[in-house]
Design a protein around this motif. Sequence first.
Motif, PDB file in Angstrom:
ATOM      1  N   GLN A  16       0.828  -1.220   0.000  1.00 41.13           N
ATOM      2  CA  GLN A  16       0.000   0.000   0.000  1.00 41.13           C
ATOM      3  C   GLN A  16       0.858   1.265   0.000  1.00 41.13           C
ATOM      4  O   GLN A  16       0.536   2.235  -0.695  1.00 41.13           O
ATOM      5  CB  GLN A  16      -0.938   0.042   1.223  1.00 41.13           C
ATOM      6  N   ARG A  17       1.933   1.274   0.765  1.00 37.44           N
ATOM      7  CA  ARG A  17       2.771   2.480   0.835  1.00 37.44           C
ATOM      8  C   ARG A  17       3.374   2.775  -0.541  1.00 37.44           C
ATOM      9  O   ARG A  17       3.394   3.929  -0.985  1.00 37.44           O
ATOM     10  CB  ARG A  17       3.862   2.313   1.882  1.00 37.44           C
ATOM     11  N   ASP A  18       3.866   1.747  -1.200  1.00 38.99           N
ATOM     12  CA  ASP A  18       4.467   1.951  -2.520  1.00 38.99           C
ATOM     13  C   ASP A  18       3.452   2.502  -3.517  1.00 38.99           C
ATOM     14  O   ASP A  18       3.759   3.401  -4.307  1.00 38.99           O
ATOM     15  CB  ASP A  18       5.042   0.641  -3.045  1.00 38.99           C
ATOM     16  N   GLY A  58      -1.947  -3.221   5.906  1.00 40.74           N
ATOM     17  CA  GLY A  58      -1.175  -2.108   6.427  1.00 40.74           C
ATOM     18  C   GLY A  58      -1.516  -1.693   7.840  1.00 40.74           C
ATOM     19  O   GLY A  58      -1.061  -0.663   8.320  1.00 40.74           O
TER      20      GLY A  58
END
Length: 363
Positions: A37-39, A262
Amino acid sequence: PDLPIVMVMDPHGNLSPRMVAATDAAIAYRTNPHLDQRDRGLDAAELMARTLAGTIRPVQAASYPPLALSIDRQATTEPHCQRVLARIDALRARHPAILSCSFLFGFPYADVEEMGASFIVVTDGEPTLARRCADELADDLIAHRDDFLTVRLGVAEAVDEALRSPGPVGLLDMGDNVGAGAPADGTIIAHELHRRAAAPSFVCLHDSAAAERATAAGLGARVQLSMGGRTDDRHGAPLNAEVTVLRFSDGNFREPGIVHGGRSEFAMGPVATVRTDSGITINLTRKAVPPFSIGTMTSCGLDPRSFQIIVAKGVQSPVPALQPYCSKLLRVNTPGSTSADLAHFTYRHRRRPMFPFEDLGAR
């Protein structure tokens, strides 16, 4: 319409034309379990920054192959999904104007017209290229649709394999998949383990009433409990057994690693941990919490390595939590509101024809 909108999606979403029309760029997570998710958020932020700077003009197109992909075939580490992702990477390498390209599995438990797989391609000012590439990916998925079929393990078969394998073995209860909306009180695997009384096992059940009874009985008490099976009759009958009350915990814990979704903070509500004479350790929770983290066990003072069998109510999402501890993970074809066998459900609003419900003709 005058403001750029970039959307980040869970690939389990059912993409609609309205969603595509309402955004300038849409990006889905690439991994399942969802570890990126962060990417993808950084990708979206970069697209937004470049759009605002005027260096790109994102346009997008989506394709909607008439395919319902069962949840147990949506692991992106497996060869059939890796092949699709490799096609996406090859397209991006061939066409530098592609800014983003996403594969959505869809969510088969939603009876809506949009239900099913989809692709969305974002390009820098080239709508024809976006349309051509999205359709190419859809045609390829249709041609390889049989890759998403599988032979599923029944409950007895899964327990047999778990007992003859080095432990711990994780049994993934697909019909009571909490993250997909199931009640978390399914007892079908627990009944089989209780009947056999063959090995130390772990099960988590969302059952406030049983948790309260165990708490009232007190630490170390012996008490007859009716556990699980309270929501409906689709996930198994209550498990009736005399248990020993082992411990109590507040059910709050923090996950330090990157796990599905996440999330880092978890709250199961006050937990009562009990053990049946048949060797099943059961966490009775006040809240239905998906087993994204091994903290569902360790926060209650349980060592995952002490069990031969660990039952987790999920399909892909428990994998990061269990993989470091389990010799193997087996997906179990249990009935329930999130059964992997889509033939269990009656749809009124989905598209027709749609695979695997109807034949789409020549491959």
